[in-house]
Motif scaffolding. Sequence first.
Motif, mmCIF file in Angstrom:
data_model
loop_
_atom_site.group_PDB
_atom_site.id
_atom_site.type_symbol
_atom_site.label_atom_id
_atom_site.label_comp_id
_atom_site.label_asym_id
_atom_site.label_seq_id
_atom_site.Cartn_x
_atom_site.Cartn_y
_atom_site.Cartn_z
ATOM 1 N N TRP A 179 0.816 -1.217 0.000
ATOM 2 C CA TRP A 179 0.000 0.000 0.000
ATOM 3 C C TRP A 179 0.848 1.264 0.000
ATOM 4 O O TRP A 179 0.405 2.312 -0.460
ATOM 5 C CB TRP A 179 -1.017 -0.026 1.147
ATOM 6 N N GLN A 180 2.064 1.177 0.478
ATOM 7 C CA GLN A 180 2.949 2.347 0.433
ATOM 8 C C GLN A 180 3.385 2.669 -0.993
ATOM 9 O O GLN A 180 3.891 3.760 -1.256
ATOM 10 C CB GLN A 180 4.168 2.096 1.316
ATOM 11 N N THR A 181 3.168 1.749 -1.924
ATOM 12 C CA THR A 181 3.593 1.954 -3.310
ATOM 13 C C THR A 181 2.429 2.291 -4.238
ATOM 14 O O THR A 181 2.646 2.562 -5.417
ATOM 15 C CB THR A 181 4.286 0.688 -3.853
ATOM 16 N N LEU A 182 1.190 2.263 -3.737
ATOM 17 C CA LEU A 182 0.010 2.408 -4.583
ATOM 18 C C LEU A 182 -0.471 3.854 -4.659
ATOM 19 O O LEU A 182 -0.160 4.675 -3.798
ATOM 20 C CB LEU A 182 -1.117 1.520 -4.037
ATOM 21 N N LYS A 183 -1.263 4.149 -5.691
ATOM 22 C CA LYS A 183 -1.900 5.460 -5.814
ATOM 23 C C LYS A 183 -3.171 5.463 -4.979
ATOM 24 O O LYS A 183 -4.064 4.641 -5.206
ATOM 25 C CB LYS A 183 -2.255 5.750 -7.284
ATOM 26 N N LEU A 184 -3.234 6.370 -4.014
ATOM 27 C CA LEU A 184 -4.396 6.448 -3.134
ATOM 28 C C LEU A 184 -5.252 7.660 -3.482
ATOM 29 O O LEU A 184 -4.757 8.659 -4.021
ATOM 30 C CB LEU A 184 -3.963 6.507 -1.664
ATOM 31 N N ALA A 185 -6.536 7.568 -3.185
ATOM 32 C CA ALA A 185 -7.462 8.666 -3.444
ATOM 33 C C ALA A 185 -6.937 9.943 -2.799
ATOM 34 O O ALA A 185 -6.355 9.912 -1.713
ATOM 35 C CB ALA A 185 -8.838 8.335 -2.888
ATOM 36 N N PRO A 186 -7.102 11.078 -3.514
ATOM 37 C CA PRO A 186 -7.948 11.298 -4.686
ATOM 38 C C PRO A 186 -7.332 10.891 -6.033
ATOM 39 O O PRO A 186 -7.979 11.081 -7.060
ATOM 40 C CB PRO A 186 -8.209 12.793 -4.642
ATOM 41 N N ALA A 187 -6.103 10.378 -6.047
ATOM 42 C CA ALA A 187 -5.569 9.798 -7.285
ATOM 43 C C ALA A 187 -6.337 8.514 -7.600
ATOM 44 O O ALA A 187 -7.041 7.974 -6.736
ATOM 45 C CB ALA A 187 -4.085 9.520 -7.137
ATOM 46 N N PHE A 188 -6.193 8.001 -8.815
ATOM 47 C CA PHE A 188 -6.972 6.831 -9.203
ATOM 48 C C PHE A 188 -6.254 6.064 -10.309
ATOM 49 O O PHE A 188 -5.339 6.576 -10.968
ATOM 50 C CB PHE A 188 -8.379 7.228 -9.676
ATOM 51 N N TYR A 189 -6.690 4.826 -10.482
ATOM 52 C CA TYR A 189 -6.249 4.001 -11.605
ATOM 53 C C TYR A 189 -7.340 4.052 -12.673
ATOM 54 O O TYR A 189 -8.529 4.087 -12.371
ATOM 55 C CB TYR A 189 -6.030 2.549 -11.150
ATOM 56 N N GLU A 190 -6.910 4.076 -13.938
ATOM 57 C CA GLU A 190 -7.905 4.146 -15.023
ATOM 58 C C GLU A 190 -7.553 3.172 -16.147
ATOM 59 O O GLU A 190 -6.521 2.575 -16.144
ATOM 60 C CB GLU A 190 -8.002 5.571 -15.561
#
Length: 234
Positions: free
Chosen positions: A223-234
Motif C-alpha cells: 500500500w505504500q507503493t500504490l496510488k491512493l485517493a484522490p488519485a486513481f487508476y484508469e
Amino acid sequence: MSQQMPQRLYLMQVGTMPEYQIPIVCYLVQTGDGKNILIDTGLPEVIPAEGADFENGQDVITQLATIGLTPDAIDLVISTHYDFDHAGRHGAFTKATYIVQRVHHLDAASNPRFAANRPQWDQSSERIQLVDGDTQLLPGLELIETSGHVPGHQSVLVRLPKTGAVLLPIDAVPFANGFTREQPEADNNPDAEAIHASTIKLLDLVEREQIGLVIFGHDNQQWQTLKLAPAFYE
C-alpha cells in the motif's frame, strides 16, 4: 466498449492496526455511465471491544468528499463480507443497493462473529441483492466467490481501460506473501482447506487472464507503493 464498464478505481485507506502496521481499506469504482460502486466501507465510527487493535483514520465518507461525492451518490455497495473492518459504515449509504453472497448473508444472521456490527449490515431486504457464486455484476466488474476466511466471502475483479484487469482478493488473500500455491503449514484452522482452495482459484485466474495488478488489502508494504485517493487508476 460498454458505457457500463469501469473507468476509474480509487483506493482508500481508512484506518490501521497500528501494532502490526496493517492498513484497513475500501475501494470505489466509477463506470462510464456515471455509477459509483463502493467496495466495502471500512471501520465503524465506534470500534467494538473486540477491535481494540484497530484505529480509525480518514473515514470513507471523508475520503469520498475529497472527490466530490456524498454517501447518497453511491449506487451500489459490494459487501465482500460482514467483518466490522469491512462493513463498519454500511448503514451510511442509505440510497445504495448492497451486493453480497447469499451464503454469507444467511450465515451472518446466526453467526456471533458478525453480531456487534449487525446494525450496519442488516439492511432492509429490498436493498440487498443476494448473488450465488461467481457473478458478472456489470461488464468489466466481476465477483468471485472465495469462501474460507468466512463462508461466502467474495473477491472482486475490475477491468480498467488503461491499467487492464485489477484483482482485489480482499481477505481471501490479505497479504502478498500468502499468494502462493504452497499448502500452508497445519495450524488447526478448520477453514484452512477452503482458504487454500480459494487462493488457488485466484492464482489460476491471474494466470489465465494475465492480470498485472493484484492489490492485497492488508499489505502495508504494497500500500505504500500504490496510488491512493484522490488519485486513481484508469
